[in-house]
Design an enzyme around this catalytic site. Structure first.
Site, PDB file in Angstrom:
ATOM      1  N   HIS A  30      12.254   7.460  35.434  1.00 28.21           N
ATOM      2  CA  HIS A  30      12.677   8.380  36.485  1.00 28.21           C
ATOM      3  C   HIS A  30      11.420   9.054  37.025  1.00 28.21           C
ATOM      4  N   GLY A  62      16.596   5.372  36.938  1.00 24.86           N
ATOM      5  CA  GLY A  62      18.057   5.340  36.882  1.00 24.86           C
ATOM      6  C   GLY A  62      18.701   5.838  38.168  1.00 24.86           C
ATOM      7  N   GLU A 168      20.079   4.916  24.740  1.00 24.04           N
ATOM      8  CA  GLU A 168      19.526   6.291  24.746  1.00 24.04           C
ATOM      9  C   GLU A 168      20.623   7.371  24.782  1.00 24.04           C
ATOM     10  N   TYR A 170      23.401   7.441  26.737  1.00 20.26           N
ATOM     11  CA  TYR A 170      24.099   7.653  28.013  1.00 20.26           C
ATOM     12  C   TYR A 170      25.542   7.119  27.923  1.00 20.26           C
ATOM     13  N   ARG A 218      20.613  -2.821  28.816  1.00 23.77           N
ATOM     14  CA  ARG A 218      19.789  -2.144  27.795  1.00 23.77           C
ATOM     15  C   ARG A 218      20.705  -1.697  26.672  1.00 23.77           C
ATOM     16  N   HIS A 256      18.758  10.404  23.199  1.00 24.14           N
ATOM     17  CA  HIS A 256      17.884  11.523  23.579  1.00 24.14           C
ATOM     18  C   HIS A 256      18.054  12.714  22.634  1.00 24.14           C
ATOM     19  N   ARG A 292       6.510   2.233  22.930  1.00 21.46           N
ATOM     20  CA  ARG A 292       5.154   2.401  22.372  1.00 21.46           C
ATOM     21  C   ARG A 292       4.378   1.081  22.276  1.00 21.46           C
ATOM     22  N   ALA A 314       6.706   0.895  30.144  1.00 22.31           N
ATOM     23  CA  ALA A 314       7.034   1.753  31.279  1.00 22.31           C
ATOM     24  C   ALA A 314       5.830   2.634  31.612  1.00 22.31           C
ATOM     25  N   GLN A 343       2.712  14.341  28.993  1.00 19.95           N
ATOM     26  CA  GLN A 343       2.451  15.615  29.671  1.00 19.95           C
ATOM     27  C   GLN A 343       2.722  15.591  31.178  1.00 19.95           C
ATOM     28  N   CYS A 357       0.818  10.987  35.952  1.00 20.20           N
ATOM     29  CA  CYS A 357       0.213  10.535  34.705  1.00 20.20           C
ATOM     30  C   CYS A 357      -1.044  11.328  34.426  1.00 20.20           C
ATOM     31  N   LYS A 568       1.733  37.019  19.541  1.00 23.16           N
ATOM     32  CA  LYS A 568       2.995  37.080  20.323  1.00 23.16           C
ATOM     33  C   LYS A 568       4.179  37.070  19.374  1.00 23.16           C
TER      34      LYS A 568
HETATM   35  P1  FAD Z   1     -14.712  19.433  28.231  1.00 24.80           P
HETATM   36  O1  FAD Z   1     -13.856  18.375  27.661  1.00 24.80           O
HETATM   37  O2  FAD Z   1     -15.004  20.602  27.387  1.00 24.80           O
HETATM   38  O3  FAD Z   1     -16.091  18.752  28.661  1.00 24.80           O
HETATM   39  C1  FAD Z   1     -17.213  19.482  29.084  1.00 24.80           C
HETATM   40  C2  FAD Z   1     -18.464  18.663  28.836  1.00 24.80           C
HETATM   41  O4  FAD Z   1     -19.557  19.284  29.475  1.00 24.80           O
HETATM   42  C3  FAD Z   1     -18.832  18.536  27.378  1.00 24.80           C
HETATM   43  O5  FAD Z   1     -19.003  17.182  27.038  1.00 24.80           O
HETATM   44  C4  FAD Z   1     -20.140  19.332  27.261  1.00 24.80           C
HETATM   45  O6  FAD Z   1     -21.005  18.787  26.275  1.00 24.80           O
HETATM   46  C5  FAD Z   1     -20.705  19.174  28.653  1.00 24.80           C
HETATM   47  N1  FAD Z   1     -21.656  20.231  29.061  1.00 24.80           N
HETATM   48  C6  FAD Z   1     -21.507  21.570  28.956  1.00 24.80           C
HETATM   49  N2  FAD Z   1     -22.563  22.201  29.505  1.00 24.80           N
HETATM   50  C7  FAD Z   1     -23.414  21.252  29.958  1.00 24.80           C
HETATM   51  C8  FAD Z   1     -24.665  21.275  30.642  1.00 24.80           C
HETATM   52  N3  FAD Z   1     -25.252  22.407  30.993  1.00 24.80           N
HETATM   53  N4  FAD Z   1     -25.246  20.097  30.936  1.00 24.80           N
HETATM   54  C9  FAD Z   1     -24.656  18.924  30.617  1.00 24.80           C
HETATM   55  N5  FAD Z   1     -23.465  18.853  29.992  1.00 24.80           N
HETATM   56  C10 FAD Z   1     -22.847  19.996  29.668  1.00 24.80           C
HETATM   57  N6  FAD Z   1      -5.505  18.434  26.321  1.00 24.80           N
HETATM   58  C11 FAD Z   1      -4.395  17.844  26.695  1.00 24.80           C
HETATM   59  O7  FAD Z   1      -4.093  17.785  27.886  1.00 24.80           O
HETATM   60  N7  FAD Z   1      -3.553  17.281  25.795  1.00 24.80           N
HETATM   61  C12 FAD Z   1      -3.813  17.300  24.479  1.00 24.80           C
HETATM   62  O8  FAD Z   1      -3.029  16.784  23.684  1.00 24.80           O
HETATM   63  C13 FAD Z   1      -5.003  17.914  24.050  1.00 24.80           C
HETATM   64  N8  FAD Z   1      -5.308  17.977  22.749  1.00 24.80           N
HETATM   65  C14 FAD Z   1      -6.455  18.574  22.361  1.00 24.80           C
HETATM   66  C15 FAD Z   1      -6.756  18.636  21.014  1.00 24.80           C
HETATM   67  C16 FAD Z   1      -7.920  19.219  20.591  1.00 24.80           C
HETATM   68  C17 FAD Z   1      -8.211  19.287  19.113  1.00 24.80           C
HETATM   69  C18 FAD Z   1      -8.836  19.753  21.538  1.00 24.80           C
HETATM   70  C19 FAD Z   1     -10.122  20.381  21.092  1.00 24.80           C
HETATM   71  C20 FAD Z   1      -8.526  19.712  22.878  1.00 24.80           C
HETATM   72  C21 FAD Z   1      -7.333  19.148  23.299  1.00 24.80           C
HETATM   73  N9  FAD Z   1      -6.972  19.116  24.637  1.00 24.80           N
HETATM   74  C22 FAD Z   1      -5.837  18.491  25.021  1.00 24.80           C
HETATM   75  C23 FAD Z   1      -7.750  19.837  25.659  1.00 24.80           C
HETATM   76  C24 FAD Z   1      -8.580  18.900  26.531  1.00 24.80           C
HETATM   77  O9  FAD Z   1      -9.396  18.101  25.729  1.00 24.80           O
HETATM   78  C25 FAD Z   1      -9.384  19.755  27.519  1.00 24.80           C
HETATM   79  O10 FAD Z   1      -8.507  20.463  28.341  1.00 24.80           O
HETATM   80  C26 FAD Z   1     -10.293  18.898  28.374  1.00 24.80           C
HETATM   81  O11 FAD Z   1     -11.182  18.171  27.575  1.00 24.80           O
HETATM   82  C27 FAD Z   1     -11.071  19.771  29.346  1.00 24.80           C
HETATM   83  O12 FAD Z   1     -11.890  18.925  30.097  1.00 24.80           O
HETATM   84  P2  FAD Z   1     -13.245  19.426  30.756  1.00 24.80           P
HETATM   85  O13 FAD Z   1     -13.878  18.195  31.303  1.00 24.80           O
HETATM   86  O14 FAD Z   1     -12.983  20.554  31.675  1.00 24.80           O
HETATM   87  O15 FAD Z   1     -14.123  20.017  29.578  1.00 24.80           O
HETATM   88  P1  NAP Z   2      -3.860  28.158  23.832  1.00 25.37           P
HETATM   89  O1  NAP Z   2      -2.734  27.224  23.932  1.00 25.37           O
HETATM   90  O2  NAP Z   2      -4.124  29.102  24.925  1.00 25.37           O
HETATM   91  O3  NAP Z   2      -3.654  28.965  22.477  1.00 25.37           O
HETATM   92  C1  NAP Z   2      -4.531  29.959  22.061  1.00 25.37           C
HETATM   93  C2  NAP Z   2      -3.937  30.697  20.852  1.00 25.37           C
HETATM   94  O4  NAP Z   2      -4.831  31.700  20.484  1.00 25.37           O
HETATM   95  C3  NAP Z   2      -2.617  31.344  21.130  1.00 25.37           C
HETATM   96  O5  NAP Z   2      -1.784  31.094  20.013  1.00 25.37           O
HETATM   97  C4  NAP Z   2      -2.934  32.824  21.250  1.00 25.37           C
HETATM   98  O6  NAP Z   2      -1.800  33.464  20.719  1.00 25.37           O
HETATM   99  C5  NAP Z   2      -4.184  32.975  20.412  1.00 25.37           C
HETATM  100  N1  NAP Z   2      -5.132  33.966  20.925  1.00 25.37           N
HETATM  101  C6  NAP Z   2      -5.575  34.127  22.190  1.00 25.37           C
HETATM  102  N2  NAP Z   2      -6.467  35.124  22.257  1.00 25.37           N
HETATM  103  C7  NAP Z   2      -6.615  35.612  21.009  1.00 25.37           C
HETATM  104  C8  NAP Z   2      -7.387  36.652  20.444  1.00 25.37           C
HETATM  105  N3  NAP Z   2      -8.215  37.388  21.182  1.00 25.37           N
HETATM  106  N4  NAP Z   2      -7.281  36.885  19.112  1.00 25.37           N
HETATM  107  C9  NAP Z   2      -6.452  36.143  18.356  1.00 25.37           C
HETATM  108  N5  NAP Z   2      -5.680  35.149  18.845  1.00 25.37           N
HETATM  109  C10 NAP Z   2      -5.757  34.878  20.172  1.00 25.37           C
HETATM  110  O7  NAP Z   2      -5.223  27.383  23.614  1.00 25.37           O
HETATM  111  P2  NAP Z   2      -5.596  26.207  22.626  1.00 25.37           P
HETATM  112  O8  NAP Z   2      -4.647  26.071  21.490  1.00 25.37           O
HETATM  113  O9  NAP Z   2      -7.014  26.453  22.323  1.00 25.37           O
HETATM  114  O10 NAP Z   2      -5.476  24.942  23.530  1.00 25.37           O
HETATM  115  C11 NAP Z   2      -6.335  24.762  24.664  1.00 25.37           C
HETATM  116  C12 NAP Z   2      -5.679  23.884  25.671  1.00 25.37           C
HETATM  117  O11 NAP Z   2      -5.624  22.554  25.158  1.00 25.37           O
HETATM  118  C13 NAP Z   2      -4.266  24.353  25.928  1.00 25.37           C
HETATM  119  O12 NAP Z   2      -4.135  24.810  27.246  1.00 25.37           O
HETATM  120  C14 NAP Z   2      -3.421  23.149  25.693  1.00 25.37           C
HETATM  121  O13 NAP Z   2      -2.658  22.818  26.834  1.00 25.37           O
HETATM  122  C15 NAP Z   2      -4.364  21.998  25.418  1.00 25.37           C
HETATM  123  N6  NAP Z   2      -3.836  21.279  24.253  1.00 25.37           N
HETATM  124  C16 NAP Z   2      -2.658  20.644  24.399  1.00 25.37           C
HETATM  125  C17 NAP Z   2      -2.115  19.985  23.324  1.00 25.37           C
HETATM  126  C18 NAP Z   2      -0.815  19.239  23.464  1.00 25.37           C
HETATM  127  O14 NAP Z   2      -0.298  18.754  22.502  1.00 25.37           O
HETATM  128  N7  NAP Z   2      -0.267  19.103  24.626  1.00 25.37           N
HETATM  129  C19 NAP Z   2      -2.747  20.020  22.110  1.00 25.37           C
HETATM  130  C20 NAP Z   2      -3.944  20.705  21.986  1.00 25.37           C
HETATM  131  C21 NAP Z   2      -4.475  21.352  23.069  1.00 25.37           C
HETATM  132  P3  NAP Z   2      -1.609  35.060  20.683  1.00 25.37           P
HETATM  133  O15 NAP Z   2      -2.300  35.568  21.928  1.00 25.37           O
HETATM  134  O16 NAP Z   2      -0.133  35.270  20.662  1.00 25.37           O
HETATM  135  O17 NAP Z   2      -2.237  35.486  19.417  1.00 25.37           O
HETATM  136 FE1  SF4 Z   3       1.227   7.925  29.339  1.00 31.45          FE
HETATM  137 FE2  SF4 Z   3       0.352   9.148  31.487  1.00 31.45          FE
HETATM  138 FE3  SF4 Z   3       2.775   9.762  30.553  1.00 31.45          FE
HETATM  139 FE4  SF4 Z   3       0.594  10.536  29.188  1.00 31.45          FE
HETATM  140  S1  SF4 Z   3       1.238  11.197  31.223  1.00 31.45           S
HETATM  141  S2  SF4 Z   3       2.441   9.511  28.371  1.00 31.45           S
HETATM  142  S3  SF4 Z   3      -0.795   8.833  29.581  1.00 31.45           S
HETATM  143  S4  SF4 Z   3       2.117   7.808  31.378  1.00 31.45           S
END
Ligand code: FAD
Ligand code: NAP
Ligand code: SF4
Length: 676
Positions: A30, A62, A168, A170, A218, A256, A292, A314, A343, A357, A568
Site C-alpha cells: 500500500h 490492496g 495476514e 484480512y 495469497r 497483523h 524478508r 515487496a 521507517q 523508503c 518523561k
Molecule cells: P552521521 O552519521 O553522524 O555522520 C557524520 C559524519 O561526519 C561522520 O562520519 C563524521 O566522522 C564526519 N565528520 C564530522 N566532522 C567532520 C569534519 N570536520 N570533517 C570531515 N568529516 C567529519 N537511524 C535510523 O533512522 N534508524 C535506526 O534504526 C537507527 N539506529 C541507530 C542505532 C544506533 C546505535 C545509532 C548510533 C544511530 C542510529 N540511527 C538510526 C541514527 C542514524 O544513524 C543517524 O540519524 C544518521 O547517521 C545521521 O546521519 P548524518 O549523516 O547526519 O550524521
Molecule cells: P532520542 O530518541 O532523542 O532519545 C534520547 C533519550 O535521552 C530520551 O530517552 C530522553 O528521555 C533522554 N534525554 C534527553 N536529554 C537528556 C538529558 N539532558 N539528561 C538525561 N536524559 C536525557 O535520541 P537517541 O536515542 O539518541 O536516538 C537518536 C536518533 O536515532 C533518534 O532520533 C532515532 O530516531 C534514531 N534511532 C532510531 C532507531 C529506530 O529503531 N528507529 C534506533 C536508534 C536510533 P528523557 O528526556 O525523558 O529523559
Molecule cells: Fe526497506 Fe525502505 Fe521500508 Fe526501510 S523504508 S523497510 S529500507 S523499503
C-alpha cells in the site's frame, strides 16, 4: 537478461496462457497513492520504473471490491466503470516497459479502520476500534459478487490478473479460522465450511474473467495467532483453491495482530521459505515464497532448493527499482538493499502518509524528486560521509557535478557503522556497501581521515560546501558524570570497552533500546541469529504442528541485568517506530530489563546511580552507567558568514539534531543535491 549467478531466479515461468519473464515478483504494498484518483499519474510512474527495472510480475497495493472492504475511509476501490481509466494509466505504463501487473483485491474485514466493517462474526480485532457486523448470507453473496465485479473491471483496465488477498488476517482469512469465525451456518464450523467463501470468490472470479487471466491467491500458511489453522487445514484449503481455478499460490505469514514479527529487520532473511517449500509439495500449481527476502542470493538459493517457483519481494522494490536488472547484469553490489527498518514504508502507511523508503527517498516520489543532469557542473565539497553526506555526494555526482567527499574517520558510513553492531541490525551494513559502490560508479573523490576545517575548504575554491558533519553526544549535567563507571554509547558499541554485568542506561530513545539489546546479547552466540534460534525465542513452529504454528517461546538467557531509564513519565519506547517499536519493547521485556519512567537522576558515585522516582530515593547498584541521552548538532564549519566564498548548506544532524534519523538525513541529502 542472463546471469549464470542466478539461473533459477532469471528463468521464465510458463503459465500456459502467458509467460512471466523471470521468477521475481514485486509483492503488494500500500503506497497511499492508490487511494486518490489524482495520484494515479504518480502511481503509474512508480510502477513504470519497477517494470523498466526488469521485475517479472508486479502486484498493486490492496484495492477494495466495495465500501465495506475499505482499509481506511475512502480507501482505493474498484467497483464501477468510472474507476477504470485511472487504472489504465497504471497498466499502460507497466506494459510499455514490458512488464506484467496484477491488481490485488483486498477486503479488510474487521481490520478496516472505518465504520462499515464486516466480518465472519461480530468479534472486534485488537487493531481497529470498529466492531464489525457479522455478514448475513445475503451479505456474503453480495461480497462474492463484489469480488467478481472488481476482477472484471481489473481485466477491462488491462491488468494481467488479480491477486486475491487471503492472508495476514484480512476478511477471507477471518472466515478461514475459528479464531474469528464462530458461525454455525454453511460458512462456519469445519474447514470445509470456513473455506467456502474463499473458494466461491475464486470460482466466481474465474467464471467472470475466463481462463486466460492470472488468479493469484495469497494463502495464510502460518497464521501465528491462537485459533489459527493447522497444517492439514492449510493444505486442504490450498488444494481446494487449486481446484477452484487459482493459477499461482502466494504465501502469507502472520496476521497483523500476531505478536511475532514477520518482516522487521531482526527477522532472519528468508526465515519462512521452508514453509512455502512444504506447501509446494502438496499442490500442482506454482507457489511463491515471501517475507524478508531482500537480496538475489537468498532468492536464488531458495528457488534452487525447491522451496518455491517464484519469490515475492515487496519493500526491496521501494529500495531499488532496478533490483532485477542489476542482478541480471552482474551488478549485485550496486543493489540498494532494503534494510527492513519500516521507517518510511509501513510506518508511513499506518500513519496514513504516503509510503517511501529510508534508503531511497525517490520511492513513490518519482515525478517529484528527479535527478536531472546539470548543464552547469560545479565543484562541490561534501563534509561528512554519514548517510546525509553519502546521499548528497552521490546524487550531486550522478547529476554531473564534480564532488569531493571529506570524512574525518577511516571509513564511510557515519553512525551506521555503530547501528550495524546491534544484534538484529546487521542489514545496516548493506547501506554502507551500497553507498561505497555508488561513490565509485558516480566518480566521487573520497578523502578519508580528513577532518577538514573551514579555512581548508575556503582555500580550495569550491563553489558549494555541503556540511554533513552529524552530531555529538549530549553529556547530561548529572553530578558524578565524570565517574569512571560512566560510559557513552559510543564507547560501548563502537569501541567495545568492557562493561560489567549490572548496567543502568540513561535515556530510553532508539539508541537506549538498541544499547539494551546489545548488552543483553551473549557475545558467544552467533550473529546474525540463525533461523532456529530466532524461532525458539519467538515461539514459532515452522512445521505448523500446532494451530497457527505457535509454541512456547524459549527466551535466550539475558547476559546482563539492565535498567533502562528516562525522565518523561510516558511509557519507555513510546516514540519508537509504530511497526517495529513493539518488537524492541518485547525483546527487552523478555530479557528482564527494568524500564523506569519519571526518573530524576540525583548523582553517580561508587555506590551506583542514585535516582528519585515518584518522590522515593533509591540507588541502583550497578557496575556501569551508559549514557544514551540524545545528541546535539556538530557544525564547526558554518559558524561565520561565508562572504564571497562558496555557498554553505547544512543537512542531516549538522542541520538539526532533534528527531534526527537516517530517513531525514538521506532525504535531505538527496533533495539538496537534486536542487544544486
Ligand atoms: P552521521 O552519521 O553522524 O555522520 C557524520 C559524519 O561526519 C561522520 O562520519 C563524521 O566522522 C564526519 N565528520 C564530522 N566532522 C567532520 C569534519 N570536520 N570533517 C570531515 N568529516 C567529519 N537511524 C535510523 O533512522 N534508524 C535506526 O534504526 C537507527 N539506529 C541507530 C542505532 C544506533 C546505535 C545509532 C548510533 C544511530 C542510529 N540511527 C538510526 C541514527 C542514524 O544513524 C543517524 O540519524 C544518521 O547517521 C545521521 O546521519 P548524518 O549523516 O547526519 O550524521
Ligand atoms: P532520542 O530518541 O532523542 O532519545 C534520547 C533519550 O535521552 C530520551 O530517552 C530522553 O528521555 C533522554 N534525554 C534527553 N536529554 C537528556 C538529558 N539532558 N539528561 C538525561 N536524559 C536525557 O535520541 P537517541 O536515542 O539518541 O536516538 C537518536 C536518533 O536515532 C533518534 O532520533 C532515532 O530516531 C534514531 N534511532 C532510531 C532507531 C529506530 O529503531 N528507529 C534506533 C536508534 C536510533 P528523557 O528526556 O525523558 O529523559
Ligand atoms: Fe526497506 Fe525502505 Fe521500508 Fe526501510 S523504508 S523497510 S529500507 S523499503
Amino acid at each position: 537478461m542472463t546471469n549464470t549467478a542466478y539461473p533459477h531466479l532469471l528463468q521464465p515461468l510458463d503459465l500456459g496462457f502467458t509467460t512471466l519473464k523471470n521468477r521475481v515478483m514485486m509483492g503488494s504494498m500500500h503506497t497511499g497513492l492508490e487511494d486518490r484518483f489524482y495520484n494515479y499519474g504518480k502511481l503509474a510512474a512508480f510502477y513504470r520504473e519497477r517494470a523498466a527495472g526488469g521485475v517479472g510480475l508486479i502486484v498493486t497495493g490492496g484495492i477494495s471490491p466495495n465500501r465495506q472492504g475499505w482499509l481506511l475511509p475512502m480507501g482505493g476501490t474498484l467497483n464501477f466503470l468510472g474507476d477504470v481509466p485511472n487504472h489504465r494509466r497504471v497498466t499502460r505504463a507497466v506494459h510499455e516497459e514490458g512488464g506484467k501487473i496484477l491488481l490485488q483485491i483486498l477486503h479488510a474485514g474487521r481490520y478496516g479502520y472505518q465504520p462499515f466493517v464486516v466480518s465472519a462474526s461480530a468479534t472486534k480485532s485488537p487493531i481497529s476500534p470498529f466492531k464489525p457486523r457479522a455478514l448475513t448470507e445475503r451479505g456474503i453473496e453480495a461480497t462474492i459478487r463484489a469480488y467478481a465485479r472488481c476482477a472484471k473491471l481489473a481485466k477491462m483496465a488491462g491488468y494481467d490478473g488479480v491477486e486475491v488477498m487471503g492472508s495476514e488476517g484480512y476478511l477471507l482469512n477471518q472466515f478461514l479460522c475459528a479464531r474469528v469465525n464462530t458461525r454455525s451456518d454453511q460458512w462456519g464450523g469445519p474447514i470445509e465450511n470456513r473455506m467456502r467463501l474463499a473458494l466461491e470468490v475464486v470460482r466466481r472470479i474465474r467464471d467472470t474473467v475466463g481462463s486466460d487471466f492470472i488468479i493469484m491467491y495469497r494463502h495464510s500458511v502460518l497464521d501465528l495467532v491462537e485459533g489459527g489453522n493447522t497444517w492439514d487445514e492449510v493444505v486442504t484449503v490450498a488444494r481446494a483453491l487449486e481446484q477452484a481455478g487459482v493459477t499461482i499460490l502466494n504465501t502469507g505469514y502472520g496476521w497483523h495482530e500476531a505478536r511475532v514479527p514477520t518482516i522487521v529487520t531482526s527477522v532472519p532473511r528468508a526465515a519462512f521459505a521452508g514453509v512455502a517449500g512444504r506447501l509446494r509439495k502438496e499442490v500442482g500449481i506454482p507457489v511463491v515464497a515471501s517475507n524478508r527476502i531482500n537480496m538475489p542470493h537468498e532468492a536464488e538459493t531458495l528457488l534452487a532448493r525447491g522451496d518455491a517457483d517464484m519469490v515475492s519481494m515487496a519493500r526491496p522494490f521501494l529500495a531499488d527499482a532496478a533490483f532485477v536488472a542489476k542482478a541480471a547484469s552482474g551488478r549485485v553490489d550496486e543493489i540498494n538493499t532494503c534494510i527492513g527498518c519500516n521507517q518510511a514504508c509501513l510506518d508511513h502507511t499506518f500513519a496514513n502518509r504516503r509510503a517511501s523508503c529510508l534508503v531511497n527517498p525517490r520511492a513513490c516520489h518519482e515525478t517529484e524528486l528527479v535527478y536531472v543532469k546539470t548543464n552547469t557542473p560545479r565543484r562541490i565539497a561534501v563534509v561528512g560521509a554519514g548517510p546525509a553526506g553519502l546521499s548528497a555526494a552521490t546524487v550531486a555526482a550522478e547529476r554531473g557535478h564534480q564532488v569531493t567527499l571529506f570524512e574525518a574517520s577511516h571509513r564511510i558510513g557515519g553512525q551506521f557503522n555503530v547501528a550495524m553492531q546491534i544484534p538484529g541490525k546487521e542489514e545496516f551494513a548493506e547501506t554502507i556497501r551500497y553507498f561505497g559502490r555508488k561513490l565509485e560508479t558516480t566518480g566521487v573523490q573520497v578523502a578519508l581521515n580528513r577532518r577538514v576545517t573551514r579555512e581548508e575548504l575556503l582555500a580550495q575554491g569550491f563553489d558549494e560546501v555541503i556540511v554533513a558533519t552529524g552530531v555529538r553526544m549530549r553529556k547530561p549535567a548529572i553530578p558524578g558524570i565524570e565517574h569512571p563507571m560512566v560510559l557513552s554509547y559510543l564507547e560501548v558499541l563502537r569501541d567495545k570497552v568492557q562493561v560489567g554485568k549490572r548496567v543502568a542506561i540513561i535515556g530510553a530513545g532508539g539508541i537506549g533500546f538498541d544499547t539494551g539489546e546489545f548488552l543483553l546479547h551473549d557475545p558467544a552466540h552467533p550473529l546474525p541469529q540463525p533461523v532456529s534460534t530466532w524461532t525458539g525465542e519467538w515461539g514459532v513452529d515452522l512445521n505448523v504442528s500446532t494451530p497457527g504454528g505457535l509454541v512456547q517461546p524459549v527466551p535466550a538467557h539475558p547476559y546482563r541485568q539492565l535498567w533502562l531509564l528516562q525522565r518523561k513519565t510516558t511509557r519507555p519506547g513510546a516514540g519508537l517506530g509504530k511497526t517495529s517499536g513493539w518488537v524492541h519493547r518485547a525483546a527487552l521485556s523478555r530479557g528482564g530489563v527494568r524500564m523506569m519512567a519519571g526518573v530524576q537522576y540525583d548523582r553517580i558515585d561508587d555506590a551506583g546511580l542514585h535516582i528519585t522516582v515518584g518522590g522515593k530515593q533509591q540507588v541502583l547498584e550497578v557496575d556501569n552507567v551508559v549514557i544514551c541521552a540524545g545528541q546535539e548538532s556538530l557544525d564547526e564549519l558554518t559558524a561565520a558568514e561565508a562572504g564571497n566564498g562558496p555557498r554553505f548548506h547544512k543537512i542531516g544532524g549538522a542541520a538539526l539534531a532533534a528527531e534526527l534519523d537516517a530517513k531525514r538525513a538521506i532525504r535531505e541529502g538527496a533533495e539538496l543535491a537534486a536542487r544544486l
